[in-house]
Design a protein around this motif. Structure first.
Motif, PDB file in Angstrom:
ATOM      1  N   SER A 487       0.731  -1.138   0.008  1.00 17.97           N
ATOM      2  CA  SER A 487       0.056  -0.010   0.012  1.00 17.97           C
ATOM      3  C   SER A 487       0.850   1.256   0.073  1.00 17.97           C
ATOM      4  N   LYS A 488       0.201   2.386  -0.479  1.00 16.85           N
ATOM      5  CA  LYS A 488       1.155   3.622  -0.601  1.00 16.85           C
ATOM      6  C   LYS A 488       0.339   4.653   0.047  1.00 16.85           C
ATOM      7  N   VAL A 489       1.206   5.892   0.214  1.00 15.18           N
ATOM      8  CA  VAL A 489       0.856   6.952   0.797  1.00 15.18           C
ATOM      9  C   VAL A 489       0.366   7.986  -0.585  1.00 15.18           C
ATOM     10  N   THR A 490      -0.708   8.738  -0.347  1.00 20.34           N
ATOM     11  CA  THR A 490      -0.995   9.784  -1.278  1.00 20.34           C
ATOM     12  C   THR A 490      -0.240  11.121  -0.877  1.00 20.34           C
ATOM     13  N   TYR A 491      -0.222  11.905  -1.726  1.00 21.21           N
ATOM     14  CA  TYR A 491       0.485  13.193  -1.580  1.00 21.21           C
ATOM     15  C   TYR A 491      -0.331  14.166  -0.526  1.00 21.21           C
ATOM     16  N   ALA A 492      -1.664  14.151  -0.666  1.00 25.28           N
ATOM     17  CA  ALA A 492      -2.452  14.659   0.424  1.00 25.28           C
ATOM     18  C   ALA A 492      -2.025  14.171   1.814  1.00 25.28           C
ATOM     19  N   ALA A 493      -1.839  13.101   2.047  1.00 28.01           N
ATOM     20  CA  ALA A 493      -1.469  12.409   3.061  1.00 28.01           C
ATOM     21  C   ALA A 493      -0.195  12.833   3.849  1.00 28.01           C
ATOM     22  N   ALA A 494       0.685  13.118   2.925  1.00 30.47           N
ATOM     23  CA  ALA A 494       2.222  13.156   3.220  1.00 30.47           C
ATOM     24  C   ALA A 494       2.443  14.657   3.420  1.00 30.47           C
TER      25      ALA A 494
END
Length: 549
Positions: A487-494
């Motif tokens: 699974s990956k992180v979105t830019y909004a969450a980072a």
């Protein structure tokens, strides 16, 4: 080979078009110079050694910039796209806007552009290699080209063909260990150029070969390349941007690692100096002298360094007049302002405790947004020429050879000191404080040493496209398997508060994992589909489509 490239294969101007598109002449002794030449007629291209050399250069042109789906140059397959797509499929980089969302979020299908362009451009490179090989054999037999030029040219073409086939296998086929003996479907092997309508028809119903057959074909190409290439090409930059004996061997260490042939990796690595009792490691005659640069940013400290360092074994050249441009180049995609900053480093990798806070790769090869006051994330600084896009794309470096062999030693013998020494050769130039460097006592088991080597790969090759190929080959590994794409992180969450250098990231991962199991939800998306533009004209491949698409 893709059969329906209409502007190439279905009209009488095929030969003139391919000459115009792909032929390059070497007008500068320090660079490959893959600018197309529009002046050579097909019948004249192999009439003497000098013109044959121009035709050989055309294979590099195809590898650097075969057309994107809209006909533009976006660095497909090896100008930049292999690097960007390889990392966008993994979890360690983030697609900032929606530019690479399809690849990053695994929403691809049989019609989407990036996976379609990789298939068609890789087979365009293979087709160009096949044509050059065929013409060189004929020209040598006719006496218009010397045997030395013919054999070296064939070797260069076969090196690029092998590189292309392996990229296809990683993206469009399950890994080597998916079945015992790798009997599952790979990709179609093409040895004959599709350069006439008759040949297109002959190949129209060709099926996929097995993965085992494809790997055997790749290794045969690389063995031929090693035998017939030279150690150097007259200058450091040409030795980096044109295939060499060492490049063929280095690529074999990668291929055999993907096969799980660890003894084979060690055998190939020995040719490049990896069997020394301890570092510093270096290759020697009959190969070029490859060694690690003293600093981890040595291959990336400047554009000139991209083409003039001891560590880069093979890279793809870019010039001010032929490059992947603002919509494809590595510098604009991965770099912060004044680059477009479209790909950021994920806190998933940034926060890993195995990436030490004092690691020089954090300070030398990454940076925050500019100005820092508005920072949201970190970006790779490996590619620096934002204005003119001339950074070389590093396909394989000596650091990879050392880590390939280190992993092979550690797989065969638990806590092998040779594996430790090779790991430390790469790691210790970045982790300079002796108290933080590894000794054999740092590892309780052989598994933990192998894991450290795999961790090192994620740090060392961040932004070089190696993450998904490692996910691919390790998917079924009993100790180190990813069991799919994490699974990956979105830019909004980072947000910038998400980053630290000690605590693993525990925030939201809005992009779901892709399981390896074909029967699990979205598990089929672990690999890409054969594009619709291919299956529309090849009914056999349509029947052999990857399951789920």
């Amino acid at each position: 080979m893709r059969k329906n490239i209409k502007y190439v294969l279905t009209n009488k101007v095929f030969i003139a078009f391919t000459i115009a598109l792909f032929l390059g002449v070497s007008s500068c002794k320090n660079f490959t110079d893959i600018t197309p030449d529009n002046t050579l007629a097909e019948n004249d291209a192999y009439s003497n050694d000098q013109r044959a050399l121009a035709a050989i250069t055309g294979v590099y042109s195809a590898a650097q910039s075969s057309p994107y789906t809209d006909g533009s140059n976006r660095g497909y397959p090896f100008g930049a796209a292999n690097t960007i797509q390889g990392d966008m499929r993994g979890e360690d980089l983030i697609a900032v806007p929606s530019f690479f969302a399809i690849t990053n979020e695994n929403t691809h299908d049989v019609t989407t552009a990036n996976n379609t362009a990789m298939w068609t451009s890789l087979f365009a490179t293979i087709n160009r290699a096949n044509e050059v090989i065929e013409k060189l054999v004929a020209a040598s037999a006719a006496g218009t080209v010397t045997q030395a030029v013919s054999l070296k040219g064939q070797a260069e073409a076969r090196f690029l063909r092998a590189l292309s086939y392996h990229e296809l296998l990683v993206l469009f086929a399950r890994p080597y260990n998916h079945t015992v003996g790798a009997t599952h479907l790979g990709v179609p092997i093409r040895e004959v150029a599709n350069n006439t309508p008759q040949r297109v028809e002959e190949n129209r119903n060709a099926p996929r070969n097995t993965v085992a057959q494809c790997y055997s074909f790749i290794l045969a190409d690389l063995d031929f390349a090693e035998t017939n290439l030279t150690a150097t090409n007259g200058s450091t930059s040409l030795t980096i941007t044109r295939a060499t004996k060492g490049a063929a061997v280095a690529l074999k260490t990668r291929i055999k690692l993907h096969m799980g042939d660890y003894a084979g990796v060690i055998t190939e690595g020995t040719k490049l100096g990896t069997s020394a009792a301890s570092g510093p490691y270096a290759s020697a005659t009959p190969y070029a002298v490859y060694r690690l640069t003293a600093s981890p940013d040595g291959p990336f400290s400047s554009t000139a360094a991209n083409y003039g360092n001891t560590e880069s074994i093979f890279s793809i050249e870019h010039s001010t007049i032929r490059n992947a441009g603002t919509n494809g180049s590595l510098s604009t995609m991965l770099s912060r302002a004044p680059g477009r900053a479209l790909i950021a480093i994920s806190p998933i990798i940034w926060n890993q405790p195995f990436w030490r806070a004092d690691d020089l790769r954090r300070t030398l090869l990454t940076g925050t947004d500019v100005p820092p006051a508005v920072s949201r994330s970190y970006f790779s600084l490996k590619y620096k020429d934002v204005p003119t896009f001339t950074d070389a794309n590093p396909i394989i470096r000596y650091a990879e050879v050392l880590l390939n062999v280190a992993e092979a030693y550690s797989r065969i013998t638990a806590l092998d000191v040779r594996a430790l020494n090779l790991l430390n050769a790469v790691r210790n130039r970045s982790v300079t404080l002796a108290a933080n460097q590894f000794t054999i006592a740092s590892f309780a088991t052989g598994i933990t040493l192998t894991q450290a080597i795999l961790n090192e790969r994620r740090i060392e090759f961040l932004g070089e496209g190696r993450r998904y190929p490692d996910i691919h080959r390790l998917a079924l590994d009993p100790n180190f398997g990813t069991n799919g794409i994490p699974s990956k992180v979105t830019y909004a969450a980072a947000t910038f508060a998400s980053y630290n250098t000690s605590t693993p990231y525990a925030g939201a991962r809005a992009i779901a994992a892709i399981p390896y199991d074909i029967n699990a939800t979205n598990g089929f998306k672990f690999i890409w589909p054969i594009p619709q533009v291919e299956t529309n004209t090849n009914p056999v491949l349509a029947a052999q489509q990857n399951p789920g698409y």
